[in-house]
Design a protein around this motif. Sequence first.
Motif, PDB file in Angstrom:
ATOM      1  N   PHE A 176       0.838  -1.213   0.000  1.00  0.00           N
ATOM      2  CA  PHE A 176       0.000   0.000   0.000  1.00  0.00           C
ATOM      3  C   PHE A 176       0.864   1.251   0.000  1.00  0.00           C
ATOM      4  O   PHE A 176       0.607   2.203  -0.743  1.00  0.00           O
ATOM      5  CB  PHE A 176      -0.918  -0.008   1.223  1.00  0.00           C
ATOM      6  CG  PHE A 176      -1.686   1.276   1.414  1.00  0.00           C
ATOM      7  CD1 PHE A 176      -2.730   1.607   0.567  1.00  0.00           C
ATOM      8  CD2 PHE A 176      -1.351   2.153   2.437  1.00  0.00           C
ATOM      9  CE1 PHE A 176      -3.429   2.790   0.733  1.00  0.00           C
ATOM     10  CE2 PHE A 176      -2.042   3.335   2.608  1.00  0.00           C
ATOM     11  CZ  PHE A 176      -3.092   3.657   1.754  1.00  0.00           C
ATOM     12  N   ARG A 177       1.918   1.250   0.813  1.00  0.00           N
ATOM     13  CA  ARG A 177       2.795   2.423   0.881  1.00  0.00           C
ATOM     14  C   ARG A 177       3.544   2.653  -0.421  1.00  0.00           C
ATOM     15  O   ARG A 177       3.828   3.790  -0.797  1.00  0.00           O
ATOM     16  CB  ARG A 177       3.800   2.257   2.025  1.00  0.00           C
ATOM     17  CG  ARG A 177       3.164   2.354   3.402  1.00  0.00           C
ATOM     18  CD  ARG A 177       4.170   2.027   4.468  1.00  0.00           C
ATOM     19  NE  ARG A 177       3.634   2.192   5.798  1.00  0.00           N
ATOM     20  CZ  ARG A 177       4.172   1.688   6.886  1.00  0.00           C
ATOM     21  NH1 ARG A 177       5.274   0.976   6.800  1.00  0.00           N
ATOM     22  NH2 ARG A 177       3.620   1.891   8.065  1.00  0.00           N
ATOM     23  N   ALA A 178       3.864   1.571  -1.115  1.00  0.00           N
ATOM     24  CA  ALA A 178       4.629   1.692  -2.364  1.00  0.00           C
ATOM     25  C   ALA A 178       3.730   1.970  -3.559  1.00  0.00           C
ATOM     26  O   ALA A 178       4.230   2.338  -4.625  1.00  0.00           O
ATOM     27  CB  ALA A 178       5.442   0.423  -2.599  1.00  0.00           C
ATOM     28  N   ALA A 179       2.418   1.798  -3.397  1.00  0.00           N
ATOM     29  CA  ALA A 179       1.492   1.967  -4.520  1.00  0.00           C
ATOM     30  C   ALA A 179       1.508   3.395  -5.037  1.00  0.00           C
ATOM     31  O   ALA A 179       1.529   4.351  -4.265  1.00  0.00           O
ATOM     32  CB  ALA A 179       0.076   1.574  -4.090  1.00  0.00           C
ATOM     33  N   LYS A 180       1.478   3.527  -6.360  1.00  0.00           N
ATOM     34  CA  LYS A 180       1.544   4.845  -6.995  1.00  0.00           C
ATOM     35  C   LYS A 180       0.183   5.334  -7.502  1.00  0.00           C
ATOM     36  O   LYS A 180       0.003   6.524  -7.717  1.00  0.00           O
ATOM     37  CB  LYS A 180       2.538   4.818  -8.169  1.00  0.00           C
ATOM     38  CG  LYS A 180       3.964   4.436  -7.773  1.00  0.00           C
ATOM     39  CD  LYS A 180       4.582   5.441  -6.829  1.00  0.00           C
ATOM     40  CE  LYS A 180       6.023   5.081  -6.522  1.00  0.00           C
ATOM     41  NZ  LYS A 180       6.631   5.981  -5.531  1.00  0.00           N
ATOM     42  N   ASP A 181      -0.755   4.426  -7.728  1.00  0.00           N
ATOM     43  CA  ASP A 181      -2.051   4.857  -8.248  1.00  0.00           C
ATOM     44  C   ASP A 181      -3.183   4.286  -7.390  1.00  0.00           C
ATOM     45  O   ASP A 181      -2.971   3.444  -6.516  1.00  0.00           O
ATOM     46  CB  ASP A 181      -2.231   4.462  -9.715  1.00  0.00           C
ATOM     47  CG  ASP A 181      -2.070   2.956  -9.938  1.00  0.00           C
ATOM     48  OD1 ASP A 181      -2.633   2.181  -9.150  1.00  0.00           O
ATOM     49  OD2 ASP A 181      -1.388   2.565 -10.903  1.00  0.00           O
ATOM     50  N   ARG A 182      -4.403   4.749  -7.658  1.00  0.00           N
ATOM     51  CA  ARG A 182      -5.550   4.373  -6.832  1.00  0.00           C
ATOM     52  C   ARG A 182      -5.863   2.893  -6.904  1.00  0.00           C
ATOM     53  O   ARG A 182      -6.234   2.277  -5.912  1.00  0.00           O
ATOM     54  CB  ARG A 182      -6.774   5.196  -7.254  1.00  0.00           C
ATOM     55  CG  ARG A 182      -6.679   6.659  -6.858  1.00  0.00           C
ATOM     56  CD  ARG A 182      -7.795   7.460  -7.455  1.00  0.00           C
ATOM     57  NE  ARG A 182      -7.707   8.860  -7.077  1.00  0.00           N
ATOM     58  CZ  ARG A 182      -8.366   9.837  -7.676  1.00  0.00           C
ATOM     59  NH1 ARG A 182      -9.159   9.563  -8.680  1.00  0.00           N
ATOM     60  NH2 ARG A 182      -8.225  11.087  -7.265  1.00  0.00           N
TER      61      ARG A 182
END
Length: 328
Positions: A16-22
Motif C-alpha cells: 500500500f505504501r509503495a502503490a503509486k495509483d488508486r
Amino acid sequence: MPANLTADFLKARNEFRAAKDRHDKLVALEKMLATIPKHKGTDHMQADIKRRIAKLKEETQGKSSHRKGPQLDHIEREGAGQVVLLGPPNSGKSSLLAALTNAHPEVAEYPYSTVLPLPGMMRFEDVPIQLVDLPPMSAEYSESWLYSLVRHADLCLLTLDGSLQAEELANTVEEIILLLEEHHIRLVRRKEITEEEMRVRDVPCRIVLTRGDLGDLASRVEELSDLFPVIVTSPIDRTGLDALREGVFVALDVIRVYTKLPGKPADMVEPYVLPVGSTALDAVRMVHRDFVDRLKYIRVWGSGRFDGQQVPSTHLLADRDIIEIHLS
C-alpha cells in the motif's frame, strides 16, 4: 490488547505504501483487510482500512465529480518522494521553492501570498524529488485542505524565518505541532511503524531556517535542534541549498538501485528508488512485475561480498547498488 499483526498483513501494508495509483492502493487495502487479525485490538485499524477502501472506490467510480474547481487536498505524487514546505506567513517557503526547483511561485513581502499548493521538482544528484509549497499555517488561519496534503506527505520541511529570535521560533514550532496534532498528524524525526499509525499519521520533519545570509544563526539552531534536525539556508546567496537537497534525500529513507544487462555496462542515468530495507526481489519487482515469476538469479555490485556476487532474493540492498537480473 496487542494487534499481533501477521506477516501477510505487514507485506500488504508495504505494498500500500509503495502503490503509486488508486487501483494498486485499493488492491493493497483489500489485502490488508483480508489478512488483519480480527479482534478488539484491531477494531480501529479495521474501521480505518474500510474507510480508506470506501473513499478510494468513490474516487475511482467518479462519484466525487460534482465538486467544482481544482482538487486542493491532493497533489499527484512524482519522483522519489513528496515533500511539503510548511510554515507561518513570510517564512520564505516560496523563495526556497523557486531556488530549488523549476517552479515559479509568487514571492512577496506581504503575508499569505501563497494561496494554492504549488509543486516543483528538485534534484539531488540523479534523483528527482517533488516539493510542494503550501499556504501559510498559523493559529489565526489555515486552509482546511492543507492538513490532508501534510498527512500524505513523505516529509515535512518546517520553514522558518531565521532572523527571528530563538524563543519566537520555538514557540512557532510548538504552535504548528499542536495545530497538526488536532488533525491527527504528528511530526517526528523518523517514522516508525506502530499500531497507532492507522489513526495518527507520523510525518518525518526537518526544520529549515531561511535568511542564513544575515549572519550567525547558531543560537537558533541550538534551540531548535532538540525538536528536529535543523538546516540553515538562504535562497539569496544559496547558502545551504546543497545541504538541504542531501538532507531531504536522507530523510526520505530511500536508496538508489541501478540495473545492468549481462555483459553490458550499468545504466547509471536513471536509478530505481526504493525504501531503505528493500530486498533484491523488491528491486526486480519494481523493474517489472512479470520478472518475479521468471527470475532465475540476481547478481549484485556494491553491497555483496564481491562485485557480481550471486545473491538470494532476500539480500538487502544498499544505496547505489547495481543489480543484474537473470531470467529463465
